[in-house]
Design an enzyme around this catalytic site. Structure first.
Site, short mmCIF file in Angstrom:
data_model
loop_
_atom_site.label_atom_id
_atom_site.label_comp_id
_atom_site.label_asym_id
_atom_site.label_seq_id
_atom_site.Cartn_x
_atom_site.Cartn_y
_atom_site.Cartn_z
N ASP A 264 0.87 -1.17 0.00
CA ASP A 264 0.00 0.00 0.00
C ASP A 264 0.91 1.22 0.00
O ASP A 264 1.31 1.74 1.04
CB ASP A 264 -0.89 -0.03 1.24
CG ASP A 264 -1.89 1.13 1.27
OD1 ASP A 264 -1.67 2.11 0.53
OD2 ASP A 264 -2.85 1.07 2.04
N GLU B 197 -10.34 -2.21 15.67
CA GLU B 197 -9.22 -2.95 16.26
C GLU B 197 -8.70 -2.32 17.54
O GLU B 197 -7.96 -2.95 18.28
CB GLU B 197 -8.06 -3.16 15.28
CG GLU B 197 -8.41 -4.08 14.13
CD GLU B 197 -7.22 -4.41 13.27
OE1 GLU B 197 -6.08 -4.00 13.60
OE2 GLU B 197 -7.42 -5.10 12.26
#
Length: 547
Positions: free
Chosen positions: A227, A329
């Site tokens: 990414d 998360e």
């Protein structure tokens, strides 16, 4: 986003925006990447029926077939990716129990989601499953192309392979998360006799264990490293501001492979402390020494809340903690702990600011493919599949054309001062439609990240990454108007069975509120509520979960 800076689980992990060709050229030519070792296509794999380590999947498959008459590739043809993951873990669990002839006559034998959890730590076979197929393909047919045409064909193959791997890992992470939640729920009754405190402790321990285990695999770190929007931003800020890092002590919370730590060391930091609670820390330690940075970087295994650091204070904290819709998360809680415990007065957080944005979503084609599809599947009504389909938030790469208004910032997080309590909120927003729409199909949420050079730096309330970059600052967006990232965007579809729909016009104003709340104490899941009012029949309130 475990402490693992190379995060990022598992709703859908996005496809890399860059092609394999451009990635290779960037790795070889851009400043700062010269110390990254080229990838080796081969991956050592532990045998299915023995502890022998094979140099690659192909050699393991051949010997498994010859010595144990087990044709994994043949069985694999009848399974999807998730089924193959379960098959591998089922076989390993049977062999571990002493059964050298596990029953694989039917996939129902290993369909239980318990087989999503890896039996073998760092099981290279699970992220080399494509090689199971390619092994046969490679032997079955010679190369059909050569020269420039062959190179172009290979680039397309690599791009398709990367997209397939990322999609498969996304599915795997989602399935593991769901399986974990189901298994924890089943254990509630078993633990009831031990008392509520013991039950809660067991759930927390199991959830954390599975969470950190998910970051032990190469695939998730490969996805994040590739990414380039994400990784380039960290590299650019660190390398463009070497004067900030020169002779400083840096703490990398959730270091993953150690890439951010190595950036900091290259920028002149005198000490970098790299902390991660997953097995990837062992690979990070090897990466550090292979690149000659062992005298600067110290790798520590454990939770930042529990480890002992070799220093009492650090000058800079660097971390890639962001999850889907930013806070999924709950890793940022650990970063805040590290900041409050270790960051010296005047110290720097990297990145320094984050904003959350919301925009209305209108895309009848997506609704037809995702919702209406179930009303007629090969001529059969399967509308039962629509049960609870609106309850779960999706993670998708949303085309900009599906966004019906300019987005609005509904939360800004200054990382130097924000508290954990402020990560749960209910806050207002207002957007103005820029086109006519037949109905409001849902809401899209994404985040922007900013890297400012001082703890005293501020950003505008409606900061836009492209405008900040024009002013010389490092920033990036995960929104549909920017290059795609592995975070993609959160998509919250409206249940029009409960919330009435109506046509809306260009220029119409929609006001509302967005709420974020953890699913439970210490949970890494996220509950999101959106209320909206277009001063017409189009108004409503809906709750979604992200897990």
């Amino acid at each position: 986003m475990p402490p693992s800076s190379d995060h990022r689980p598992l709703d859908d992990v996005a496809d890399s925006h860059s092609t394999a060709s451009s990635e290779d050229s960037q790795v070889s030519s851009e400043e700062g990447w010269e110390d990254v070792e080229p990838e080796d296509d081969s991956q050592p794999v532990v045998g299915l029926f023995t502890d022998k380590v094979y140099p690659d999947v192909r050699s393991m498959l051949r010997e498994t077939l010859d010595k144990f008459s087990f044709d994994l590739r043949g069985i694999r043809k009848e399974l999807d990716f998730m089924g193959t993951v379960k098959l591998v873990n089922y076989i390993r669990s049977q062999v571990k129990a002493g059964n050298m002839s596990p029953d694989v006559s039917s996939k129902e034998v290993f369909e239980d989601d318990v087989y999503l959890k890896p039996v073998l730590e760092d099981d290279a076979l699970l992220y080399s499953l494509d090689d199971v197929d390619s092994e046969g393909d490679a032997e079955a047919k010679p190369s059909e192309t050569s020269g420039a045409a062959g190179a172009e064909h290979r680039i397309l193959e690599l791009q398709e392979e990367l997209e397939r791997l990322q999609d498969q890992f996304s599915q795997y992470k989602i399935a593991v998360q769901r399986s974990m939640e189901e298994q924890l729920s089943k254990e509630d009754e078993k633990l009831a006799s031990a008392g509520p405190s013991a039950k809660t402790l067991k759930k927390i321990e199991d959830a954390d264990s599975d969470y950190f285990s998910s970051y032990s695999f190469n695939a998730i770190h490969e996805t994040m490293l590739k990414d380039t929007v994400r990784t380039d931003a960290y590299r650019d800020f660190i390398y463009d501001n070497k004067h900030l890092f020169k002779d400083k002590v840096v703490l990398d919370v959730g270091c993953g492979t150690g890439i951010l730590s190595m950036f900091c060391a290259k920028a002149g930091a005198k000490m970098v402390i790299s902390v991660d609670n997953s097995n990837i820390i062992d690979r990070a330690r090897e990466n550090v020494y292979e690149n000659g940075l062992g005298d600067v970087i110290t790798c520590i295994r454990g939770k930042i809340e529990e480890v002992s650091l070799p220093v009492s204070q650090v000058d800079i904290i660097v971390s890639e903690w962001m999850g889907y819709c930013l806070l999924f998360e709950a890793m940022f809680d650990s970063v805040i702990y590290a900041r409050d415990r270790y960051l010296a007065p005047g110290g720097l957080m990297v990145p320094s600011h984050a904003t959350l944005r919301i925009a209305p979503f209108a895309d009848p084609d997506f609704i037809a493919s995702h919702i209406s599809f179930w009303n007629s599947v090969y001529g059969f009504n399967m509308s039962s599949m629509l049960t609870n389909i609106y309850d779960e938030a999706l993670v998708r790469d949303i085309p900009a054309s599906s966004i019906a208004a300019d987005s609005a910032v509904f939360v800004q997080l200054p990382l130097h001062t924000v508290t954990v309590d402020q990560l749960s909120f209910l806050t207002d927003f207002k957007v103005t439609l820029r086109q006519d729409i037949d109905s409001l199909d849902g809401w899209a949420i994404w985040f922007d990240i900013f890297f400012m050079p001082s703890c005293e730096s501020t950003i505008p309330d409606d900061a836009v990454p492209s405008q900040m970059k024009n002013k010389g600052f490092v920033a990036f967006t995960t929104g549909p108007d920017g290059p795609e990232t592995h975070w993609q965007q959160g998509l919250f579809l409206i249940d029009h069975g409960k919330n009435k729909a109506s046509q809306l016009k260009n220029g119409q104003v929609i006001t509302g509120r967005v709420g974020y709340q953890k699913k439970g104490e210490k949970s890494r899941s996220l509950d999101i509520t959106i209320q909206w009012d277009a001063q017409t029949r189009e108004k409503g309130s809906q709750h979604w979960y992200l897990q």
